[in-house]
Every structure is written in structure tokens, then in C-alpha cells.
Design a protein around this motif. Structure first.
Motif, PDB file in Angstrom:
ATOM      1  N   LYS A 162       3.275  -1.652   6.690  1.00 30.74           N
ATOM      2  CA  LYS A 162       4.466  -1.441   5.862  1.00 30.74           C
ATOM      3  C   LYS A 162       5.734  -1.739   6.669  1.00 30.74           C
ATOM      4  CE  LYS A 162       4.332   1.750   2.508  1.00 30.74           C
ATOM      5  NZ  LYS A 162       4.615   1.138   1.258  1.00 30.74           N
ATOM      6  N   VAL A 163       5.769  -1.299   7.919  1.00 30.23           N
ATOM      7  CA  VAL A 163       6.933  -1.540   8.777  1.00 30.23           C
ATOM      8  C   VAL A 163       7.050  -3.026   9.103  1.00 30.23           C
ATOM      9  CG1 VAL A 163       7.939  -1.053  11.043  1.00 30.23           C
ATOM     10  CG2 VAL A 163       6.858   0.778   9.740  1.00 30.23           C
ATOM     11  N   LEU A 164       5.934  -3.640   9.502  1.00 28.54           N
ATOM     12  CA  LEU A 164       5.959  -5.066   9.824  1.00 28.54           C
ATOM     13  C   LEU A 164       6.286  -5.901   8.587  1.00 28.54           C
ATOM     14  CD1 LEU A 164       2.916  -5.338  12.243  1.00 28.54           C
ATOM     15  CD2 LEU A 164       5.341  -5.412  12.819  1.00 28.54           C
TER      16      LEU A 164
ATOM     17  N   PRO B  26       0.820  -1.215   0.000  1.00 30.79           N
ATOM     18  CA  PRO B  26       0.000   0.000   0.000  1.00 30.79           C
ATOM     19  C   PRO B  26       0.854   1.266   0.000  1.00 30.79           C
ATOM     20  CG  PRO B  26      -0.791  -1.540   1.649  1.00 30.79           C
ATOM     21  CD  PRO B  26       0.490  -2.088   1.112  1.00 30.79           C
ATOM     22  N   GLU B  27       0.335   2.288  -0.659  1.00 31.00           N
ATOM     23  CA  GLU B  27       1.098   3.531  -0.786  1.00 31.00           C
ATOM     24  C   GLU B  27       1.211   4.275   0.538  1.00 31.00           C
ATOM     25  OE1 GLU B  27      -0.283   5.985  -3.952  1.00 31.00           O
ATOM     26  OE2 GLU B  27      -0.340   4.324  -5.355  1.00 31.00           O
ATOM     27  N   ALA B  28       0.177   4.242   1.333  1.00 28.42           N
ATOM     28  CA  ALA B  28       0.194   4.979   2.596  1.00 28.42           C
ATOM     29  C   ALA B  28       1.133   4.298   3.588  1.00 28.42           C
ATOM     30  CB  ALA B  28      -1.210   5.049   3.181  1.00 28.42           C
ATOM     31  N   PHE B  29       1.857   5.116   4.335  1.00 25.06           N
ATOM     32  CA  PHE B  29       2.763   4.579   5.347  1.00 25.06           C
ATOM     33  C   PHE B  29       1.933   4.134   6.544  1.00 25.06           C
ATOM     34  CE2 PHE B  29       5.643   4.884   8.954  1.00 25.06           C
ATOM     35  CZ  PHE B  29       6.694   4.118   8.484  1.00 25.06           C
TER      36      PHE B  29
END
Length: 139
Positions: free
Chosen positions: A106-108, A99-102
Motif C-alpha cells: 500500500k505504501v509503495l 487491498p484493505e489491510a495496511f
């Protein structure tokens, strides 16, 4: 002709018994659902986190005992399966980081890619070293 009638009679009896068994199983399932509903209602307020944590801890213990009880002869096939599972984890992590949104996913996902990659490459190195042990030495 008589053999055919005997077979038909046998099939009819079997179908009748199957019908009775299915009705009995349905009655048992209904009784079980009535027994479980009060317990499910009592735990409705409990956090789902603890259920997931319990499954995770049990999986860790089971995995530990399974891996340490493997004989050395089965180590290489086990590593191959582990590498295959890690590759599936990498694919899932890539989807999570897509996904584009942080976000936290995204971190995991990044950490999942990192750890699974270490597992994959480490597994290949260990497997290569084990297979090298079985090669005949050239004279």
C-alpha cells in the motif's frame, strides 16, 4: 502430372529436412539444459535480490543512454510513450494499493502513484511547451 510429382517429391524432401532439423534442435536443447543445470544448482542459495538489483541497475544505465541519445525531433514522441508507460504504472499502483489491510504494498503503491503522476503531468507540460515552439506566431 509430372510437375505434380516433382512438387510432391520436393515437399517430401523439405519435410524430411525439417524433421531432421527439429531432431537436431531437440538434441541441442537437451545438451544445453544439461550444461545449465549445474550452474543453476550452484546459484540456488544466492539471493534473488541481487539478480533483481542487477537487472534494475542495467535498466537504469540503458535507459539513461537511450534517453540522452534521442534527437530533439524525436523528443515529443518519446515523451508520449513515456506518458503511456507511466499511465500503466499508475494502474498497477492502484491495484497494489487496493487491498484493505495496511501493508508495504500500500505504501509503495502510493509512492508509485505519486511519482508516476508527476512524470505524466510533467511530460504533458514539456510536450505542450515543445509543440508551442513550432506554432506560427500571429502577426
Amino acid at each position: 502430372m509430372e510437375d505434380k510429382n516433382i512438387l510432391v517429391e520436393g515437399f517430401n524432401q523439405l519435410s524430411q529436412q525439417a524433421l531432421e532439423l527439429s531432431q537436431h534442435a531437440q538434441a541441442l536443447a537437451l545438451q544445453a539444459s544439461h550444461a545449465v543445470l549445474p550452474a543453476a544448482a550452484a546459484t540456488e542459495g544466492a539471493s534473488e535480490f541481487w539478480w533483481l538489483m542487477t537487472v534494475f541497475v542495467l535498466a537504469c544505465f540503458i535507459g539513461f543512454y537511450v534517453v540522452w541519445s534521442v534527437t530533439p525531433a524525436l523528443h515529443s514522441p518519446l515523451m508520449g510513450v513515456t506518458n503511456a508507460i507511466s499511465s500503466v504504472i499508475v494502474v498497477g499502483a492502484l491495484i497494489a494499493t487496493g487491498p484493505e489491510a495496511f501493508s508495504a504494498s500500500k505504501v509503495l503503491g502510493f509512492f508509485a502513484i505519486l511519482l508516476a503522476s508527476v512524470n505524466i503531468f510533467g511530460g504533458f507540460i514539456v510536450t505542450q511547451r515543445m509543440l508551442a515552439m513550432f506554432k506560427k506566431k500571429q502577426k
